[in-house]
Design an enzyme around this catalytic site. Structure first.
Site, PDB file in Angstrom:
ATOM      1  N   CYS A  70       0.876  -1.126   0.214  1.00 25.07           N
ATOM      2  CA  CYS A  70       0.183   0.288   0.092  1.00 25.07           C
ATOM      3  C   CYS A  70       0.600   1.305  -0.085  1.00 25.07           C
ATOM      4  CB  CYS A  70      -1.020  -0.296   1.276  1.00 25.07           C
ATOM      5  SG  CYS A  70      -2.102  -1.131   1.204  1.00 25.07           S
ATOM      6  N   GLY A  74       0.200   0.535  -4.714  1.00 22.37           N
ATOM      7  CA  GLY A  74      -1.143   0.075  -5.158  1.00 22.37           C
ATOM      8  C   GLY A  74      -2.414   0.499  -5.888  1.00 22.37           C
ATOM      9  N   ASN A 105      -0.413   0.734   6.355  1.00 24.73           N
ATOM     10  CA  ASN A 105       0.526   0.289   5.089  1.00 24.73           C
ATOM     11  C   ASN A 105       1.274  -1.324   5.947  1.00 24.73           C
ATOM     12  OD1 ASN A 105       3.529   0.453   3.291  1.00 24.73           O
ATOM     13  ND2 ASN A 105       2.310  -1.258   2.883  1.00 24.73           N
ATOM     14  N   GLY A 106       1.368  -1.979   5.298  1.00 22.89           N
ATOM     15  CA  GLY A 106       2.628  -3.268   6.262  1.00 22.89           C
ATOM     16  C   GLY A 106       1.053  -4.449   6.141  1.00 22.89           C
ATOM     17  N   TYR A 165      12.475  -4.072  -5.589  1.00 23.42           N
ATOM     18  CA  TYR A 165      11.531  -4.617  -6.683  1.00 23.42           C
ATOM     19  C   TYR A 165       9.962  -3.242  -6.888  1.00 23.42           C
ATOM     20  CZ  TYR A 165       6.293  -4.712  -8.149  1.00 23.42           C
ATOM     21  OH  TYR A 165       5.281  -4.822  -8.834  1.00 23.42           O
TER      22      TYR A 165
HETATM   23  P1  5GP Z   1       7.794 -13.480 -12.502  1.00 21.48           P
HETATM   24  O1  5GP Z   1       7.195 -13.976 -13.011  1.00 21.48           O
HETATM   25  O2  5GP Z   1       8.781 -14.033 -12.078  1.00 21.48           O
HETATM   26  O3  5GP Z   1       6.355 -14.525 -10.874  1.00 21.48           O
HETATM   27  O4  5GP Z   1       7.728 -12.312 -11.911  1.00 21.48           O
HETATM   28  C1  5GP Z   1       9.169 -11.730 -12.032  1.00 21.48           C
HETATM   29  C2  5GP Z   1       8.720 -10.319 -12.022  1.00 21.48           C
HETATM   30  O5  5GP Z   1       7.864  -9.991 -11.408  1.00 21.48           O
HETATM   31  C3  5GP Z   1       9.659  -9.264 -12.229  1.00 21.48           C
HETATM   32  O6  5GP Z   1      10.354  -8.692 -13.739  1.00 21.48           O
HETATM   33  C4  5GP Z   1       9.474  -8.150 -10.620  1.00 21.48           C
HETATM   34  O7  5GP Z   1       9.884  -7.635 -11.690  1.00 21.48           O
HETATM   35  C5  5GP Z   1       7.618  -8.433 -11.011  1.00 21.48           C
HETATM   36  N1  5GP Z   1       7.617  -8.789  -9.977  1.00 21.48           N
HETATM   37  C6  5GP Z   1       8.184  -8.716  -8.519  1.00 21.48           C
HETATM   38  N2  5GP Z   1       7.372  -8.867  -7.355  1.00 21.48           N
HETATM   39  C7  5GP Z   1       6.235  -7.817  -7.703  1.00 21.48           C
HETATM   40  C8  5GP Z   1       4.879  -8.352  -7.068  1.00 21.48           C
HETATM   41  O8  5GP Z   1       4.856  -7.605  -5.975  1.00 21.48           O
HETATM   42  N3  5GP Z   1       3.289  -7.753  -7.623  1.00 21.48           N
HETATM   43  C9  5GP Z   1       3.970  -7.556  -9.205  1.00 21.48           C
HETATM   44  N4  5GP Z   1       3.051  -7.024  -9.676  1.00 21.48           N
HETATM   45  N5  5GP Z   1       5.090  -7.761  -9.905  1.00 21.48           N
HETATM   46  C10 5GP Z   1       6.496  -8.255  -8.987  1.00 21.48           C
HETATM   47 MG    MG Z   2       9.418  -5.812 -13.745  1.00 25.81          MG
END
Ligand code: 5GP
Ligand code: MG
Length: 489
Positions: A8, A37, A111-112, A251
């Site tokens: 969040c 979010g 958030n958390g 990320y």
């Molecule tokens: P994978 O396809 O291996 O599950 O996803 C890896 C990709 O998802 C990476 O490009 C990374 O930037 C992105 N990613 C990492 N954590 C998250 C997350 O919590 N949510 C979303 N939507 N993407 C994520």
């Molecule tokens: Mg990515």
């Protein structure tokens, strides 16, 4: 885990001397925290006497139009953007939560993730509280409301002693704005100065967005109370030790944010440099997976001397909004979201950098795309270590069965995704990159002077710079009440 998993963004504004503009500033802040979010958005506002609020499903710009915003008049406001991926994302879980009683009204944006939601909920239900949502954050507002007769400060400190997990909070009463960060500072929260007032926000990019000045990060275990007298700070727990979620840098956070004195882009670039040193490859071009892989790709290129190219184009209009419910849909989405640039990769040996591999879906699809566009070789490099454990503290990682690195070694994953080579940064390498990105704002100028004092202060700060690395190591900052048994399932 099938409970709600949340990332969040939170923000709060206090304008001294009254006025109506707080909700507008919070609106802009939420727009810059939209990456945190996209499921729902909400704002609560006080004119000093009454708290009004509005929340709904959707992006900030979808939830609030000019008219809606104009109705939210007052000089204090808090706001929230919610991301949840369980099918239970629903309006009931949208925030801020608002609780009204004879004593007054309280609004909370959280958030958390709490790790003792169940026992707290049971305790509250036994003593007469009822719940309207499945959100752990409702526990927080119910506890504050329950203790409100002791006074706001006591109500908040008592609540905070009871809840365990990660929490960055913006709390509001009719007359005050309050910011709280959990004793480990797992989620970020910072303070800024805006014209005639103050802002709290998950990330500094929100303060920049309204033309404010960044003041400082809220410390782990700190409460700040903001009213006409200014900002009053106190500590609620003696035992604090900083364990900021390392995934914020990998990320989650925006590249232009500075979180706990580490610039997010700078950290990503350093991770790329370390990765180039640890896992070199002979290649013609380095590309990054937009957006969070770009910084480390630049760093890798800089350290290796291999030219950087765009290589992949991202459809801006999808963002992180689309959470596909099935594996097949997720795979299809990768193609809608990302495409290869033939001119950059055709006939070339390509190093491609992403920030993480979670399920492995994205990387497999990307390699297919690159090969189809004519890449001769594809060397995949990942700027975080293998994600082997679920997160209980606010990042949406699937249960272990869904984490490719929990069940496969690097060579198996390389085969599975179809890369010519694959390497992850080491945990030590990632931490080295983060520590070397740490800024020492208090020391600006002193660095040149050097000396023992400077070295000693630097050492203390470096030692205080800890991270939660639970998704990589399975070691969390606190016992995972009720979750431990699930960890290996
Ligand atoms: P994978 O396809 O291996 O599950 O996803 C890896 C990709 O998802 C990476 O490009 C990374 O930037 C992105 N990613 C990492 N954590 C998250 C997350 O919590 N949510 C979303 N939507 N993407 C994520
Ligand atoms: Mg990515």
């Amino acid at each position: 885990m099938d409970e709600l998993k949340e990332h969040c963004g939170v923000a709060g504004v206090y304008l001294s001397g009254g006025g109506d503009g707080a909700s507008k500033l919070v609106y802009y802040a939420l727009q810059s925290l939209q990456h945190r979010g996209q499921e729902s958005a909400g704002i609560a506002v006080s004119d000093g006497e009454r708290i009004e609020h509005y929340k709904n499903m959707g992006l900030v710009s979808e939830v609030f139009d000019r008219g809606r915003l104009a109705e939210l008049k007052g000089h204090i406001a808090i706001g929230h953007t919610l991301y949840s991926t369980s099918g239970r994302a629903a309006i009931e879980n949208a925030q801020p939560f608002v609780s009204r009683s004879k004593l007054g009204t309280v609004a909370v944006a959280h958030n958390g993730s709490l790790v003792n939601t169940e026992p707290m909920r049971e305790f509250l239900e036994e003593t007469g509280s009822s719940f309207t949502s499945t959100s752990d954050s409702e526990v927080i507002i119910k506890l504050i409301a329950k203790n409100y007769k002791k006074g706001l400060e006591r109500a908040i400190t008592d609540t905070i002693q009871l809840i365990k997990g990660s929490f960055a909070l913006c709390v509001m009463t009719e007359q005050k704005l309050i910011g709280v960060r959990d004793p480990n500072g797992i989620r970020p929260l910072c303070l800024g100065k805006v014209q005639n007032g103050w802002m709290l926000a998950s990330e500094s990019c929100a303060i920049d967005a309204v033309g404010g000045d960044f003041v400082r990060d809220i410390d782990p275990g700190e409460i700040v109370i903001i009213n006409e007298d200014g900002v009053l700070s106190f500590k609620f727990g003696e035992k604090t030790s900083k364990k900021l979620c390392v995934f914020e840098y990998v990320y989650f956070a925006r590249p232009d944010s500075i979180v706990d004195n580490i610039g997010v882009l700078e950290a990503r670039m350093k991770m790329g440099e370390v990765l180039a040193r640890e896992s070199p490859a002979a290649a013609d071009v380095v590309i990054g997976v937009p957006d969070s892989g770009l910084g480390s790709a630049m760093g890798y290129s800089r350290a290796s001397g291999i030219p950087y190219a765009m290589g992949i184009v991202k459809n801006k209009y999808i963002g992180r909004t689309f959470i596909a419910p099935t594996q097949e849909a997720r795979e299809q989405m990768v193609f809608v979201k990302l495409n290869a640039l033939k001119s950059d990769v055709c006939g070339k040996r390509v190093i491609i950098i992403d920030d993480s591999i979670v399920r492995g879906t994205t990387s497999r699809r990307l390699i297919r795309l690159l090969r189809k566009a004519g890449a001769k070789e594809v060397h995949f490099r990942i700027s975080s270590p293998p994600v082997k454990f679920p997160c209980y503290l606010g990042i949406d990682t699937p249960e272990r069965a869904g984490l490719i690195s929990a069940n496969h070694d690097v060579e198996e994953i390389r085969k599975e995704i179809g890369a010519d080579s694959l390497a992850f940064i080491s945990l030590e390498g990632m931490l080295e990159a983060l520590r070397s990105s740490l800024r020492f704002p208090e020391d600006s100028g002193a660095e040149d002077a050097g000396g023992e004092d400077f070295a000693a202060r630097r050492k203390i700060r470096l030692e205080a710079c800890g991270f939660c690395q639970g998704c990589f190591t399975g070691e969390y900052p606190m016992p995972m009440i009720g979750e431990i048994g699930k960890r290996d399932s």
